[in-house]
Design a protein around this motif. Structure first.
Motif, PDB file in Angstrom:
ATOM      1  N   MET A   1      12.508 -33.436  16.713  1.00 46.85           N
ATOM      2  CA  MET A   1      12.239 -32.229  16.604  1.00 46.85           C
ATOM      3  C   MET A   1      10.555 -32.174  16.479  1.00 46.85           C
ATOM      4  O   MET A   1      10.268 -32.520  15.256  1.00 46.85           O
ATOM      5  CB  MET A   1      12.699 -31.139  15.367  1.00 46.85           C
ATOM      6  CG  MET A   1      14.765 -31.906  16.135  1.00 46.85           C
ATOM      7  SD  MET A   1      15.999 -31.516  14.806  1.00 46.85           S
ATOM      8  CE  MET A   1      15.276 -29.304  14.871  1.00 46.85           C
TER       9      MET A   1
ATOM     10  N   ARG B   1       9.810 -29.425  14.319  1.00 45.84           N
ATOM     11  CA  ARG B   1       9.615 -29.048  12.763  1.00 45.84           C
ATOM     12  C   ARG B   1      11.192 -30.190  12.435  1.00 45.84           C
ATOM     13  O   ARG B   1      11.899 -30.097  12.201  1.00 45.84           O
ATOM     14  CB  ARG B   1       9.991 -27.219  12.768  1.00 45.84           C
ATOM     15  CG  ARG B   1       9.459 -27.012  14.176  1.00 45.84           C
ATOM     16  CD  ARG B   1      10.359 -25.350  12.901  1.00 45.84           C
ATOM     17  NE  ARG B   1       9.072 -24.040  14.695  1.00 45.84           N
ATOM     18  CZ  ARG B   1       7.804 -23.406  13.745  1.00 45.84           C
ATOM     19  NH1 ARG B   1       7.219 -24.384  12.341  1.00 45.84           N
ATOM     20  NH2 ARG B   1       7.144 -23.192  14.393  1.00 45.84           N
ATOM     21  N   HIS B   2       9.583 -30.796  11.136  1.00 48.42           N
ATOM     22  CA  HIS B   2      10.094 -31.824  10.942  1.00 48.42           C
ATOM     23  C   HIS B   2      11.415 -31.198   9.245  1.00 48.42           C
ATOM     24  O   HIS B   2      12.630 -31.568   9.326  1.00 48.42           O
ATOM     25  CB  HIS B   2       9.373 -32.661   9.449  1.00 48.42           C
ATOM     26  CG  HIS B   2      10.012 -33.433   9.029  1.00 48.42           C
ATOM     27  ND1 HIS B   2      10.258 -34.859  10.265  1.00 48.42           N
ATOM     28  CD2 HIS B   2      10.114 -34.111   7.945  1.00 48.42           C
ATOM     29  CE1 HIS B   2      10.688 -35.684   8.897  1.00 48.42           C
ATOM     30  NE2 HIS B   2      10.404 -35.385   8.142  1.00 48.42           N
TER      31      HIS B   2
ATOM     32  N   GLU C   1      13.025 -28.886   9.816  1.00 44.85           N
ATOM     33  CA  GLU C   1      14.821 -27.997  10.359  1.00 44.85           C
ATOM     34  C   GLU C   1      15.212 -29.492  10.309  1.00 44.85           C
ATOM     35  O   GLU C   1      16.546 -29.293  10.548  1.00 44.85           O
ATOM     36  CB  GLU C   1      14.618 -27.835  11.421  1.00 44.85           C
ATOM     37  CG  GLU C   1      13.556 -26.400  12.189  1.00 44.85           C
ATOM     38  CD  GLU C   1      13.027 -25.584  12.710  1.00 44.85           C
ATOM     39  OE1 GLU C   1      13.940 -25.886  14.109  1.00 44.85           O
ATOM     40  OE2 GLU C   1      12.950 -24.468  12.435  1.00 44.85           O
ATOM     41  N   ALA C   2      14.438 -30.620  10.686  1.00 45.62           N
ATOM     42  CA  ALA C   2      15.438 -31.568  11.624  1.00 45.62           C
ATOM     43  C   ALA C   2      15.668 -32.486   9.877  1.00 45.62           C
ATOM     44  O   ALA C   2      17.126 -33.143  10.162  1.00 45.62           O
ATOM     45  CB  ALA C   2      14.046 -32.987  11.761  1.00 45.62           C
TER      46      ALA C   2
ATOM     47  N   HIS D   1      17.184 -30.588   7.744  1.00 43.86           N
ATOM     48  CA  HIS D   1      18.424 -29.852   7.001  1.00 43.86           C
ATOM     49  C   HIS D   1      19.471 -30.623   8.178  1.00 43.86           C
ATOM     50  O   HIS D   1      20.502 -30.488   7.611  1.00 43.86           O
ATOM     51  CB  HIS D   1      17.710 -28.442   7.822  1.00 43.86           C
ATOM     52  CG  HIS D   1      18.837 -27.432   7.318  1.00 43.86           C
ATOM     53  ND1 HIS D   1      19.561 -26.800   7.628  1.00 43.86           N
ATOM     54  CD2 HIS D   1      19.484 -27.167   5.616  1.00 43.86           C
ATOM     55  CE1 HIS D   1      20.287 -25.820   7.350  1.00 43.86           C
ATOM     56  NE2 HIS D   1      20.271 -26.209   6.061  1.00 43.86           N
ATOM     57  N   ALA D   2      19.380 -30.910   9.454  1.00 42.51           N
ATOM     58  CA  ALA D   2      20.209 -30.692  10.285  1.00 42.51           C
ATOM     59  C   ALA D   2      21.019 -32.010   9.965  1.00 42.51           C
ATOM     60  O   ALA D   2      22.004 -32.720  10.154  1.00 42.51           O
ATOM     61  CB  ALA D   2      19.725 -31.619  11.835  1.00 42.51           C
TER      62      ALA D   2
ATOM     63  N   LYS E   1      18.700 -25.587   2.130  1.00 44.68           N
ATOM     64  CA  LYS E   1      17.090 -26.004   2.175  1.00 44.68           C
ATOM     65  C   LYS E   1      17.830 -27.625   2.062  1.00 44.68           C
ATOM     66  O   LYS E   1      19.094 -27.329   1.273  1.00 44.68           O
ATOM     67  CB  LYS E   1      16.689 -25.725   1.077  1.00 44.68           C
ATOM     68  CG  LYS E   1      15.552 -23.700   1.166  1.00 44.68           C
ATOM     69  CD  LYS E   1      14.623 -24.058  -0.022  1.00 44.68           C
ATOM     70  CE  LYS E   1      14.065 -22.315   0.947  1.00 44.68           C
ATOM     71  NZ  LYS E   1      13.500 -22.449   2.336  1.00 44.68           N
TER      72      LYS E   1
ATOM     73  N   HIS F   1      12.607 -29.445   1.269  1.00 48.53           N
ATOM     74  CA  HIS F   1      11.376 -28.623   1.975  1.00 48.53           C
ATOM     75  C   HIS F   1      10.422 -27.962   0.849  1.00 48.53           C
ATOM     76  O   HIS F   1       9.881 -27.184   0.905  1.00 48.53           O
ATOM     77  CB  HIS F   1      12.323 -26.738   1.541  1.00 48.53           C
ATOM     78  CG  HIS F   1      13.953 -27.218   3.217  1.00 48.53           C
ATOM     79  ND1 HIS F   1      14.409 -27.907   3.592  1.00 48.53           N
ATOM     80  CD2 HIS F   1      13.151 -25.701   4.530  1.00 48.53           C
ATOM     81  CE1 HIS F   1      15.022 -27.780   4.809  1.00 48.53           C
ATOM     82  NE2 HIS F   1      14.281 -26.607   4.541  1.00 48.53           N
TER      83      HIS F   1
END
Length: 280
Positions: free
Chosen positions: A98, A100-101, A103-104, A106-107, A197, A201
């Motif tokens: 991804m 955006r790290h 976001e990764a 958080h996933a 978060k 974050h």
């Protein structure tokens, strides 16, 4: 109060951003992270230094999410699957690359948040660091003493700041005692479970911008590995403290369950090119 302890350990995750060393593309990042010699070194750090403490925590009520890519080369993907299958505290998150790290991250973490918890103690852990055997227990106990600070804002950092900086080289392992605030290891970020978060974050060097923080400077709580493959290769700011060599060996065993001989061997194996590592 129900406190969930939930951590994230990135193992050679291929994604852009999130690291101090930049790459122009996912392909370039993959080539760097999946280099066979580098993966062998990272696995040796992970299994020799990082993993023993997590498998022997005095409080086993925690979750450590190991985040990597679905294309992690063998035998490492199979080894990680095996670890997660054998140890319920370890969860494997296979996250595609991804841009955006955060976001990764958080996933990887979000599916493991317990919505019934009153507070989640998020922590990050690098695969070349170690925490003491009672890190989870002490994080819970110390949070209970300062819970009021968390209630005021719904955010609180708890920094267990006394540690050892470890350099592994040919002659063996060298340890530099330091009190280093907000290093990222043995640092817990307490958030409400509905906040989307993770510990990643919040830049650990700038935590006071976002939340109140408490530093706990005893007992010895972490070991930070410093070596050529480190994303950040320096010790950073801190205060020195003294420990005698024989006391150091006792502390390695009592606080971390680690053997000085094995850690010296880590340095020699890295110098020699690793060789055949443990399968775990």
């Amino acid at each position: 109060m129900r406190v969930q302890m939930l951590g994230l350990c990135r193992f050679s995750y291929v994604g852009l951003r999130g690291y101090q060393r930049d790459h122009a593309s996912v392909s370039e990042r993959r080539t760097f992270l999946y280099d066979p010699a580098r993966l062998a070194r990272r696995w040796l750090w992970f299994t020799t230094l990082a993993l023993p403490g997590w498998l022997a925590q005095t409080d086993p009520d925690f979750t450590l999410v190991i985040m990597t890519g679905p294309d992690l080369p063998e035998p490492y993907l199979t080894r990680l699957r095996g670890l997660a299958a054998r140890h319920p505290q370890l969860r494997l998150a296979l996250i595609p690359p991804m841009d955006r790290h955060l976001e990764a991250c958080h996933a990887a973490v979000a599916p493991h948040v317990d919505p019934s918890a009153d507070v989640v103690g998020h922590f990050r852990h690098d695969d070349d660091d170690a925490v003491a055997l009672d890190y989870v227990a002490r994080a819970r106990a110390d949070f209970a003493t300062v819970e009021g600070l968390w209630r005021a804002e719904g955010r609180l950092s708890l920094d267990h700041a006394r540690g050892l900086m470890m350099r592994a080289n040919g002659p063996g392992a060298q340890f530099i005692p330091r009190i280093a605030h907000n290093m990222g290891v043995a640092l817990t970020i307490f958030l409400r479970p509905d906040q989307p978060k993770t510990a990643l974050h919040f830049n650990h060097t700038r935590l006071p911008l976002w939340m109140p923080g408490v530093a706990v400077t005893r007992p010895l709580m972490f070991i930070r590995g410093i070596h050529a493959d480190s994303d950040s290769g320096d010790m950073g700011p801190g205060l020195p403290w003294d420990i005698a060599p024989d006391a150091l060996d006792r502390q390695l065993a009592l606080r971390f369950g680690l053997d000085r001989t094995a850690l010296n061997g880590l340095g020699r194996r890295l110098e020699a090119g690793v060789g055949a590592g443990p399968s775990c």
